[in-house]
Scaffold this active site. Structure first.
Site, PDB file in Angstrom:
ATOM      1  N   ASP A   9     -36.554   0.080  38.123  1.00  0.00           N
ATOM      2  CA  ASP A   9     -35.206   0.562  38.429  1.00  0.00           C
ATOM      3  C   ASP A   9     -34.501   1.008  37.145  1.00  0.00           C
ATOM      4  OD1 ASP A   9     -32.218   0.244  38.771  1.00  0.00           O
ATOM      5  OD2 ASP A   9     -32.855  -0.137  40.838  1.00  0.00           O
ATOM      6  N   HIS A  63     -33.267   5.325  40.416  1.00  0.00           N
ATOM      7  CA  HIS A  63     -32.260   4.418  40.959  1.00  0.00           C
ATOM      8  C   HIS A  63     -31.617   5.086  42.161  1.00  0.00           C
ATOM      9  CE1 HIS A  63     -29.440   1.119  41.048  1.00  0.00           C
ATOM     10  NE2 HIS A  63     -28.411   1.948  40.988  1.00  0.00           N
ATOM     11  N   SER A 112     -27.166   1.106  45.462  1.00  0.00           N
ATOM     12  CA  SER A 112     -26.772   0.396  44.254  1.00  0.00           C
ATOM     13  C   SER A 112     -25.849  -0.776  44.606  1.00  0.00           C
ATOM     14  CB  SER A 112     -26.133   1.372  43.266  1.00  0.00           C
ATOM     15  OG  SER A 112     -26.037   0.801  41.981  1.00  0.00           O
TER      16      SER A 112
END
Length: 410
Positions: A288, A355, A192
């Site tokens: 995502d 994600h 991330s």
């Protein structure tokens, strides 16, 4: 009683991961333990926090001025001189108010960081869970600046320190002194916001080592796109502009980009990945889940909640909503087109609503892990890192992939 307390502590830790990962989404996941792939019964390796004692003298401090830190599990056997550095993710702060809030959390202060955390996925020390990197030195560098380890500045009145770049440098200096300078192999990774950081710092990381050292980088869930939201605006661009401006990120962005683009554009990976010289692997879900919720259909762009059900569960998306998401996927594939030409780079882009894959055991390497061309993520990354094969894996469009571990919210 001890096992019950351990299970409760782990559940609290995992819940914290989830809330931080979806800061603007304001959602609760259906089954936190299941989604994060951490089984209470498995009792993963727990690794303690080390603070970087010499960091303060270099001005390398968290948002609130406390010392930064990392978790390190030593390598052994054939991996004793191999190093894997994982940069922690956890959103950003883009204005005074959000940074003041952040400095009272573990994302802005080591006072609030867990004293130990579980090492799972690519940080696991078990060959059956992490076949290629289990015996390496594995380090998780904690994230407490709010600008993907790239800020430089401070707000003296509010006692806010934007020192992400200095934290990065202090952490690398400490780890080099603890043996990383002897590495024969090294991998910089991140998830991330940490995945974005691994791109921004990839060439810097490579430059720490002599040319004989095999050095590569992995960005997981870090391919944030400068995409149009459902209202026609650019929510994430506006947010990133705040991060870059407030935290003085410009001076730490690649000159190859800032020489011809504005600083905010150069914080978006799509504009810098093709110029990264070090071999880089992009691991991302085409749909995502963080970007769907926080960038494409944030509450401000959806005042009548028309996207609410779709964001919570992709199975509830209408035909027009799916068409919008398919265009987002196409934009992602277009963003990696030039990057993918180089033989040294790798790709694993599946058509999942997820994600990050590398830190979760269920999506990194397990019996039912997501696969592309029969390769789980761990094997694909290993094949690329060790040059066992060229890895350029791109999934067909949704709904063709039945191996996804899609995120469903309520």
């Amino acid at each position: 009683m001890g096992k019950l307390l351990w299970a409760w502590a782990l559940m609290v830790l995992i819940l914290g991961w989830w809330v931080d990962g979806f800061d603007y989404a304001n959602v609760t996941e259906v089954s936190i333990l299941e989604v994060h792939g951490v089984s209470v019964a498995a009792q993963p390796l727990m690794v303690g926090l080390t603070l970087i004692r010499g960091a303060a003298s270099k001005g390398a401090v968290c948002l609130d001025g406390t010392l930064p830190g990392y978790h390190w599990h030593r390598g052994f056997g054939s991996g004793a001189n191999s190093w894997l550095i994982q940069l922690e993710g956890g959103g950003w702060c883009n204005d005074h108010r959000s940074c003041v809030y952040r400095k009272k959390t573990r994302r802005g202060s080591s006072n609030y960081m867990e004293k130990e955390i579980p090492f799972t996925g690519l940080l696991s020390n078990k060959p059956e869970e992490n076949p290629d990197f289990f015996n390496w030195n594995r380090v998780k560098v904690r994230y407490c600046d709010g600008a993907s380890f790239a800020g430089e500045g401070q707000d003296e009145a509010s006692q806010l320190y934007y020192r992400g770049q200095r934290i990065w440098s202090a952490a690398m200096e400490e780890l080099m002194a603890k043996g990383m300078h002897n590495a024969n192999q090294a991998l910089l990774s991140g998830c991330s916001a940490g995945g974005l950081a691994s791109i921004l710092h990839c060439d810097e990381f490579s430059n720490l080592f002599p040319r004989r050292t095999r050095v590569k980088c992995l960005s997981d869930g870090g391919l944030f796109l400068d995409a149009m939201d459902i209202s026609g605006g650019h929510t994430l661009r506006k947010f990133f502009q705040g991060v870059v401006t407030l935290q003085g990120v410009k001076k730490n962005l690649p000159p190859s980009c800032t020489n011809h683009m504005d600083p905010t554009s150069c914080f978006f990976p799509q504009n810098i990945i093709a110029s990264v010289k070090t071999p880089l692997f992009i691991l991302n879900a085409a749909y995502d889940a963080w970007q769907v919720q926080a960038s494409l259909a944030p509450p401000a762009a959806d005042p009548h909640n028309q996207w609410h059900d779709c964001k919570m569960n992709h199975a509830h998306c209408s035909a027009s909503q799916l068409q919008f998401l398919q265009r987002f996927r196409y934009q992602m594939l277009n963003a990696v087109r030039s990057f993918s030409i180089s033989r040294q780079n790798g790709l694993f882009i599946n058509s999942c609503f997820a994600h990050c894959h590398s830190e979760r055991q269920d999506t990194w390497f397990a019996d039912d892990s997501p696969v592309l061309q029969n390769k789980p993520v761990a094997i694909a990354v290993g094949d690329w890192y060790f040059d066992r094969s060229i890895v350029k894996l791109i999934d067909c469009a949704y709904p063709c992939d039945n191996t996804c571990h899609n995120l469903v919210f309520r």
